[in-house]
Design a protein around this motif. Structure first.
Motif, PDB file in Angstrom:
ATOM      1  N   ASN A  81     -39.169  -2.592 -87.382  1.00  0.00           N
ATOM      2  CA  ASN A  81     -39.459  -3.292 -86.227  1.00  0.00           C
ATOM      3  C   ASN A  81     -39.360  -2.582 -85.089  1.00  0.00           C
ATOM      4  O   ASN A  81     -40.215  -2.612 -84.050  1.00  0.00           O
ATOM      5  CB  ASN A  81     -37.958  -4.479 -85.849  1.00  0.00           C
ATOM      6  N   GLY A  82     -38.710  -1.304 -85.091  1.00  0.00           N
ATOM      7  CA  GLY A  82     -38.826  -0.256 -84.080  1.00  0.00           C
ATOM      8  C   GLY A  82     -38.216   1.203 -84.855  1.00  0.00           C
ATOM      9  O   GLY A  82     -37.541   1.114 -85.489  1.00  0.00           O
ATOM     10  N   ALA A  83     -39.155   2.082 -84.335  1.00  0.00           N
ATOM     11  CA  ALA A  83     -38.828   3.400 -85.160  1.00  0.00           C
ATOM     12  C   ALA A  83     -39.499   4.741 -84.233  1.00  0.00           C
ATOM     13  O   ALA A  83     -40.589   4.462 -83.854  1.00  0.00           O
ATOM     14  CB  ALA A  83     -39.772   3.472 -86.609  1.00  0.00           C
ATOM     15  N   VAL A  84     -38.390   5.431 -84.043  1.00  0.00           N
ATOM     16  CA  VAL A  84     -38.667   6.685 -83.126  1.00  0.00           C
ATOM     17  C   VAL A  84     -38.046   7.702 -83.556  1.00  0.00           C
ATOM     18  O   VAL A  84     -37.067   7.810 -84.399  1.00  0.00           O
ATOM     19  CB  VAL A  84     -38.148   6.364 -81.723  1.00  0.00           C
ATOM     20  N   VAL A  85     -38.900   9.051 -83.547  1.00  0.00           N
ATOM     21  CA  VAL A  85     -38.389  10.160 -84.098  1.00  0.00           C
ATOM     22  C   VAL A  85     -38.254  10.911 -82.722  1.00  0.00           C
ATOM     23  O   VAL A  85     -39.120  11.074 -81.883  1.00  0.00           O
ATOM     24  CB  VAL A  85     -39.454  10.830 -84.975  1.00  0.00           C
ATOM     25  N   LEU A  86     -36.857  11.676 -82.623  1.00  0.00           N
ATOM     26  CA  LEU A  86     -36.462  12.111 -81.548  1.00  0.00           C
ATOM     27  C   LEU A  86     -36.386  13.616 -81.877  1.00  0.00           C
ATOM     28  O   LEU A  86     -35.601  14.021 -82.835  1.00  0.00           O
ATOM     29  CB  LEU A  86     -35.472  11.578 -80.534  1.00  0.00           C
ATOM     30  N   GLY A  87     -37.134  14.456 -81.090  1.00  0.00           N
ATOM     31  CA  GLY A  87     -36.940  16.056 -81.535  1.00  0.00           C
ATOM     32  C   GLY A  87     -36.555  16.979 -80.230  1.00  0.00           C
ATOM     33  O   GLY A  87     -37.065  16.567 -79.240  1.00  0.00           O
ATOM     34  N   GLU A  89     -36.180  20.928 -80.008  1.00  0.00           N
ATOM     35  CA  GLU A  89     -36.360  22.412 -80.848  1.00  0.00           C
ATOM     36  C   GLU A  89     -36.750  21.966 -82.501  1.00  0.00           C
ATOM     37  O   GLU A  89     -37.683  21.043 -82.460  1.00  0.00           O
ATOM     38  CB  GLU A  89     -35.043  23.123 -80.810  1.00  0.00           C
ATOM     39  N   GLU A  90     -36.057  22.372 -83.357  1.00  0.00           N
ATOM     40  CA  GLU A  90     -36.128  22.043 -84.743  1.00  0.00           C
ATOM     41  C   GLU A  90     -35.369  21.084 -85.450  1.00  0.00           C
ATOM     42  O   GLU A  90     -35.341  20.962 -86.441  1.00  0.00           O
ATOM     43  CB  GLU A  90     -35.934  23.395 -85.528  1.00  0.00           C
ATOM     44  N   THR A  91     -34.677  20.320 -84.544  1.00  0.00           N
ATOM     45  CA  THR A  91     -33.777  19.284 -85.026  1.00  0.00           C
ATOM     46  C   THR A  91     -34.627  17.955 -84.713  1.00  0.00           C
ATOM     47  O   THR A  91     -35.029  17.723 -83.520  1.00  0.00           O
ATOM     48  CB  THR A  91     -32.422  19.293 -84.419  1.00  0.00           C
ATOM     49  N   LYS A  92     -34.756  17.181 -85.676  1.00  0.00           N
ATOM     50  CA  LYS A  92     -35.433  15.932 -85.604  1.00  0.00           C
ATOM     51  C   LYS A  92     -34.700  14.853 -86.321  1.00  0.00           C
ATOM     52  O   LYS A  92     -34.004  14.770 -87.240  1.00  0.00           O
ATOM     53  CB  LYS A  92     -36.773  16.028 -86.153  1.00  0.00           C
ATOM     54  N   VAL A  93     -34.443  13.526 -85.411  1.00  0.00           N
ATOM     55  CA  VAL A  93     -33.735  12.774 -85.838  1.00  0.00           C
ATOM     56  C   VAL A  93     -34.783  11.049 -85.956  1.00  0.00           C
ATOM     57  O   VAL A  93     -35.335  10.959 -84.865  1.00  0.00           O
ATOM     58  CB  VAL A  93     -32.564  12.286 -85.049  1.00  0.00           C
ATOM     59  N   LEU A  94     -34.617  10.622 -86.898  1.00  0.00           N
ATOM     60  CA  LEU A  94     -35.353   9.217 -86.865  1.00  0.00           C
ATOM     61  C   LEU A  94     -34.433   8.008 -86.746  1.00  0.00           C
ATOM     62  O   LEU A  94     -33.446   8.074 -87.644  1.00  0.00           O
ATOM     63  CB  LEU A  94     -36.287   9.143 -88.584  1.00  0.00           C
ATOM     64  N   MET A 166     -30.448   1.988 -88.359  1.00  0.00           N
ATOM     65  CA  MET A 166     -30.425   3.101 -89.517  1.00  0.00           C
ATOM     66  C   MET A 166     -30.963   4.456 -88.448  1.00  0.00           C
ATOM     67  O   MET A 166     -32.138   4.689 -88.418  1.00  0.00           O
ATOM     68  CB  MET A 166     -31.144   2.841 -90.500  1.00  0.00           C
ATOM     69  N   ALA A 167     -30.008   5.415 -88.682  1.00  0.00           N
ATOM     70  CA  ALA A 167     -30.514   6.653 -88.012  1.00  0.00           C
ATOM     71  C   ALA A 167     -30.377   7.815 -89.163  1.00  0.00           C
ATOM     72  O   ALA A 167     -29.138   7.873 -89.713  1.00  0.00           O
ATOM     73  CB  ALA A 167     -29.681   7.096 -86.934  1.00  0.00           C
ATOM     74  N   SER A 168     -31.374   8.618 -89.110  1.00  0.00           N
ATOM     75  CA  SER A 168     -31.177   9.732 -90.243  1.00  0.00           C
ATOM     76  C   SER A 168     -31.537  10.964 -89.781  1.00  0.00           C
ATOM     77  O   SER A 168     -32.659  11.170 -88.695  1.00  0.00           O
ATOM     78  CB  SER A 168     -32.119   9.335 -91.520  1.00  0.00           C
ATOM     79  N   ALA A 188     -34.549   4.042 -77.770  1.00  0.00           N
ATOM     80  CA  ALA A 188     -36.126   3.970 -77.541  1.00  0.00           C
ATOM     81  C   ALA A 188     -36.634   3.099 -78.753  1.00  0.00           C
ATOM     82  O   ALA A 188     -37.581   2.317 -78.482  1.00  0.00           O
ATOM     83  CB  ALA A 188     -36.816   5.487 -77.978  1.00  0.00           C
ATOM     84  N   ALA A 189     -36.126   2.911 -80.035  1.00  0.00           N
ATOM     85  CA  ALA A 189     -36.267   2.260 -81.110  1.00  0.00           C
ATOM     86  C   ALA A 189     -36.215   0.623 -80.609  1.00  0.00           C
ATOM     87  O   ALA A 189     -37.094  -0.186 -81.013  1.00  0.00           O
ATOM     88  CB  ALA A 189     -35.766   2.455 -82.404  1.00  0.00           C
ATOM     89  N   LEU A 190     -35.020   0.377 -80.089  1.00  0.00           N
ATOM     90  CA  LEU A 190     -34.641  -0.976 -79.494  1.00  0.00           C
ATOM     91  C   LEU A 190     -35.765  -1.352 -78.559  1.00  0.00           C
ATOM     92  O   LEU A 190     -36.257  -2.517 -78.317  1.00  0.00           O
ATOM     93  CB  LEU A 190     -33.277  -1.132 -78.948  1.00  0.00           C
ATOM     94  N   MET A 191     -36.071  -0.621 -77.490  1.00  0.00           N
ATOM     95  CA  MET A 191     -37.139  -0.686 -76.445  1.00  0.00           C
ATOM     96  C   MET A 191     -38.467  -1.134 -77.116  1.00  0.00           C
ATOM     97  O   MET A 191     -39.217  -1.924 -76.773  1.00  0.00           O
ATOM     98  CB  MET A 191     -37.264   0.364 -75.592  1.00  0.00           C
ATOM     99  N   LEU A 192     -38.857  -0.505 -78.254  1.00  0.00           N
ATOM    100  CA  LEU A 192     -40.355  -0.739 -78.824  1.00  0.00           C
ATOM    101  C   LEU A 192     -40.186  -2.207 -79.828  1.00  0.00           C
ATOM    102  O   LEU A 192     -41.321  -2.755 -79.877  1.00  0.00           O
ATOM    103  CB  LEU A 192     -40.369   0.563 -80.103  1.00  0.00           C
ATOM    104  N   SER A 193     -39.049  -2.609 -80.138  1.00  0.00           N
ATOM    105  CA  SER A 193     -39.006  -3.690 -81.213  1.00  0.00           C
ATOM    106  C   SER A 193     -39.105  -4.803 -80.330  1.00  0.00           C
ATOM    107  O   SER A 193     -39.002  -4.982 -79.021  1.00  0.00           O
ATOM    108  CB  SER A 193     -37.776  -3.809 -81.794  1.00  0.00           C
TER     109      SER A 193
END
Length: 977
Positions: A81-87, A89-94, A166-168, A188-193
């Motif tokens: 329903n909503g999915a965002v990858v925040l980065g 530097e080299e750390t990225k979270v979905l 779900m955050a990974s 951000a994912a809730l805003m897109l959903s």
């Protein structure tokens, strides 16, 4: 294939076509498979072109705290329903969100937040048996709570559809903690959903180094920071605060909060911009709202009796709850008589709404609380420390009806918890485990695995106490606190902080000072048209009911100097920061009241020595010695633990022992001392076994296989005729180290451990065994925990103490550079040294003193005075080799005990036929030992029917008649002319 065959054998170039692989219907084997080619492969040799799909991605880039941050959507998890990858530097979270499609009837929001850190994010294979991640770890539960707390209040009232977040962590460079990044990605994912939600939110982490606030600090910077502040907010209101600090003042904390708000707001605009590009239209969900008719009807029936219950301060928690349940049942019977099915479905929620309005109106309008207290009054306190004396530490803390039992258990450094997080340390030496059993609220329930609430409350109390623990260099032990909630009526986590602090002091752990905690609540009146707060009251030390009916639960823990931990949870969609900062002052006043009461019960770490209390000791050894102790595959270590009941932990150069009581500790120490020994110290008492008996003394094996010399003069205060009369091979002795002789042997004494003549006191210095409740020196420093046997200081404070390293063989660990090195030799080595001794050594070389007492320097072994007052009996059996051996020993010992004097005869000038005047030095069974002067000794054998009535000191005229095989002069009497 044909080309490969032609290269291998040129004759195959002329192979007919009908014999080739393809003509026979086989496909090529170059791909690693051998099989028949399909008809399509044979007919269509043109490669097919696969269509290319372009994934349209949308990205927002912005900078906060000198770090570039990206928000990206459209490439990963497109069905969510909503999915965002925040980065960063080299750390990225979905982060993904989804909502159920059903319309189940509920009266709560079933929001689930799952945060997961898989080991692939840091390039590691899990170390589990299945080599895959298992149940959620504590850190994952805590990060899930950190995301849940700020987003939950922003869902609209009556929205009870199931929502899952779900955050990974996709990748981690170990520099940034992904928890804050996951919270912003979720927003951000809730805003897109299409889920109705009142965001966005911004979450920021603030540190402070040398008085300067740092935005988005790295993990290395957090190690140096005295503040770890996580702050979440909307554009103008605060949603969540989580703080771990090192006694930061309320003034500095307020400055940090006001600094964090504008930094967190910087996350909002990029989320709004991304939602404007690709955000979904918010879906119309069915809201479970109370009808005005039902609410008004419940108010008419229940408001008056509810107010009567809340105005009676004599009600306890369960009496008040029972009265309110009776009111609910009365209203239910009325609705059943009226056949109002719709109202019956929402009855409990309607009664709760009326109850909430009654309590809040009384507090705001009249300033009256449910239990009759003032707004800033703390409930009655009861503290008890050491209520379970068999434990390392224990305490019982009561505040009102809330009761918590805290216990402390100390362990070895190896008992520390091992962590498998993508960031942070790999071990944790201080743990606080909070338990909330069902009986504490008189309910029936099941005890399962990790509970999010229990983990969160325990971590909050752990943060609060961690600030006052001694550093690991001074206190290397592992500490575990168990907090068992015995009764709950609000603020059990803050009661855990108070009880844990007292239990730590009861265990003898040198805390800098006590830590206490208190919960502050808020009751507000909101303008329905604007949503602004018109009036409010801050309430100190809230009850469980006030927590349920109020607007916030602001938990603040700290010392008299400052705050160590904070956790803010709210129910409305944000609270102004000014009200939050205003709450710090009443929290400080309540904290001081609680600290005063705690300090009256226990104000300093206990220093009580109890033989039945658990014991813990730390010893230093070389790694080679520790390997000998552990044995192959740890067999020797396990054997000691099984035989004694103690626990042994081995680390780099350190051995830690944990025992249930002092008797077990002594057993473990005795076995370890026998196997490895410990640092030898002059004046120290040791246990050993006699390995060989000589004429001049006995050799004793002690301290993990080291050899020491027990001289005949040190066997007993009374004269000893033969060594074998006092000791024998295999006999176990308790001896005192008194120094070192010139041949490098450790000098031991048996008589020094015996009671002094004429006194009933025992002269043996007993070795102290460190106790957890013993003097604070055993717990304040790793070095002071166990320093071996007591120092023997019979002379003066200027006497130097010599420590012999038990692990270096012939090495030494002196306390001063002026002290000579001790050479440790076995009995066999000493015998070999005696056999190889030559008489031609320079007699003028001076021997070096070991630093023994004057009495040791003047003592002469095997001597007797004229008059027979003090004499040594002549041995019954004594052959020639033994004569030479003992004379060689005397030659060496004389260099240590007598000053050098000028003499007419030297070892070089002594020749056959030389006549000298000698003195009788010792009398033996078959001859004399004569002093020739200048440190030279010679031997005279009694002649058959010759004179034997000699006395010590008699002067004789002798002549050198020969030399023995060892170079010792053999003398004969010369008649006086």
């Amino acid at each position: 294939m044909a080309s490969l065959a032609s290269r291998a054998n040129p004759l195959l170039r002329t192979l007919p076509h009908f014999l080739t692989w393809r003509a026979l219907g086989f496909s090529t084997i170059c791909s690693g498979r051998l099989g028949f080619a399909s008809q399509s492969e044979q007919l269509d040799t043109e490669p097919s072109v696969t269509g290319t799909r372009v994934l349209e991605t949308f990205k927002e880039e912005f900078e906060i705290g000198s770090r570039l941050i990206t928000l990206e959507t459209g490439k990963i998890a497109r069905f969510a329903n909503g999915a965002v990858v925040l980065g960063m530097e080299e750390t990225k979270v979905l982060s993904t969100v989804a909502s159920s499609k059903g319309n189940d009837v509920r009266d709560f929001l079933p929001l689930t937040v799952d945060y997961q850190e898989k080991q692939f994010a840091q390039g590691v294979i899990p170390n589990t048996f299945m080599r895959r991640e298992g149940a959620p770890k504590e850190r994952e539960l805590l990060c899930g709570r950190l995301i849940d707390r700020p987003i939950r209040p922003l869902f609209p009232s009556g929205f009870y559809h199931e929502v899952q977040v779900m955050a990974s962590v996709l990748s981690s460079d170990g520099k940034q903690d992904p928890d804050v990044m996951a919270a912003n990605a979720t927003s951000a994912a809730l805003m897109l959903s299409d889920i109705p939600w009142g965001g966005p939110i911004g979450m920021i982490r603030i540190g402070r180094i040398a008085g300067q606030f740092i935005v988005n600090p790295t993990m290395d910077e957090l190690c140096l920071s005295d503040l770890n502040l996580v702050y979440a907010c909307t554009k103008d209101k605060t949603l969540m605060i989580d703080v771990q600090a090192r006694e930061i003042s309320e003034k500095d904390l307020e400055a940090g909060l006001r600094f964090a708000h504008p930094e967190a707001v910087k996350y909002l605009e990029p989320q709004i911009g991304l939602a404007a590009k690709v955000g979904k239209h918010k879906k119309e969900y069915k809201l479970s709202m109370l009808s005005d008719r039902t609410l008004e009807r419940v108010r008419e029936l229940a408001e008056a009796p509810i107010e009567a219950v809340f105005t009676d301060s004599t009600y306890g928690k369960f009496q008040r709850g029972e009265a309110l349940d009776n009111i609910t049942q009365d209203v239910k019977r009325v609705f059943e008589e009226e056949c109002d099915e719709e109202s019956l479905k929402v009855l409990s929620k309607a009664v709760d709404t009326v109850r909430k309005k009654v309590v809040r109106r009384r507090i705001i309008a009249e300033g009256l609380r449910v239990d009759g207290r003032r707004l800033d009054e703390v409930r009655p306190l009861y503290c008890e420390a050491g209520n379970l004396p068999q434990l390392h530490g224990s305490s019982l803390f009561n505040r009102g009806d809330t009761q918590v039992l805290c216990t402390v258990t100390l362990g070895a450094p190896a008992d520390a918890q091992r962590l498998e997080s993508v960031v942070g340390p790999s071990t944790k030496r201080f743990m606080l485990h909070y338990s909330f059993p069902p009986f504490c609220i008189n309910e029936v329930g099941k005890r399962g695995g990790l509970n999010r609430r229990e983990v969160g409350h325990g971590t909050l109390a752990e943060k609060a106490l961690l600030a006052v623990l001694p550093p690991e260099e001074d206190f290397p032990y592992t500490v575990r606190i168990n907090s068992e909630v015995m009764a709950s009526d609000g603020s059990t986590s803050m009661a855990t902080v108070c009880g844990g602090s007292m239990a730590l002091m009861d265990a003898g752990i040198p805390l800098r000072e006590h830590v206490a905690g208190v919960s502050v609540g808020l009751i507000s009146e909101v303008d329905p048209s604007t949503g602004a707060i018109k009036d409010y009251r801050i309430v100190t030390d809230i009850l469980g009911l006030e927590d349920h009916l109020g607007d916030m639960d602001f938990k603040i823990a700290g010392t008299r100097k400052g705050v160590t931990a904070i956790q803010l949870d709210i129910k409305p969609a944000g609270i102004p920061l000014d009200i939050i900062c205003e709450s710090l002052e009443p929290a400080l006043k309540g904290r001081i009241q609680i600290l005063d009461h705690m300090e009256r019960e226990i104000s300093a770490p206990r220093a009580t020595d109890d033989r039945n209390s658990p014991q813990l000791a730390t010893l230093k050894y070389s790694n080679d010695s520790l390997r000998r102790l552990v044995g192959p595959l740890g067999a020797l270590k396990r054997k000691i633990e099984e035989e004694t009941g103690g626990r042994i932990s081995v680390s780099d150069g350190t051995l830690t022992i944990v025992a249930k009581n002092q008797s077990i500790m002594e057993k473990v120490l005795e076995k370890i001392d026998f196997m490895l020994g410990r640092e030898i110290e002059i004046g120290g008492v040791y246990k050993g076994v006699v390995t060989s008996v000589k004429e001049y003394g006995a050799f004793v094996e002690f301290n993990g296989g080291q050899q020491g010399l027990l001289h005949i003069s040190e066997l007993s205060p009374e004269p000893v005729t033969r060594v074998s009369d006092v000791v024998s091979v295999g006999q176990k002795l308790t001896l005192r180290c008194i120094g070192q002789d010139v041949r490098g042997n450790i000098k031991l004494s048996l008589k020094a451990t015996l009671p002094r003549p004429g006194s009933g006191e025992d002269n043996v210095h007993k070795e102290p065994v460190p106790s957890l409740k013993a003097a604070r020196k055993y717990l304040s420093s790793a070095e002071a925990t166990f320093n071996g046997p007591e120092k023997h200081n019979d002379t003066s404070d200027k006497t130097q103490e010599l420590l012999v390293n038990k692990n270096l063989g012939s090495g030494v660990n002196p306390t001063s550079s002026s002290v000579p090195v001790i050479l440790i030799r076995s009995a066999a080595e000493c015998d070999e040294e005696e056999k190889s001794a030559a008489l031609t050594r320079n007699s003028k070389s001076k021997s070096k003193s070991f630093g023994s007492s004057e009495g040791d320097k003047k003592s002469k072994p095997f001597s007797r005075k004229k008059g027979g007052k003090e004499s040594n009996s002549i041995a019954k059996s004594w052959d020639g080799d033994e004569i030479e051996q003992n004379i060689a020993s005397l030659i060496h010992s004389s260099r240590d005990t007598e000053a050098e004097t000028e003499a007419p005869v030297t070892a070089k000038s002594l020749k056959l036929g030389t006549k000298v005047t000698a003195k009788v030095y010792q009398i033996r069974a078959r001859g004399l030992v004569l002093d020739l002067g200048g440190g030279l000794r010679g031997m005279y054998r009694f002649e058959t029917n010759g004179r034997e009535d000699f006395e010590i000191g008699d002067e004789l005229r002798v002549e050198c008649s020969s030399f023995s095989s060892k170079g010792i002069p053999v003398l004969s009497l010369v008649d006086d002319e």
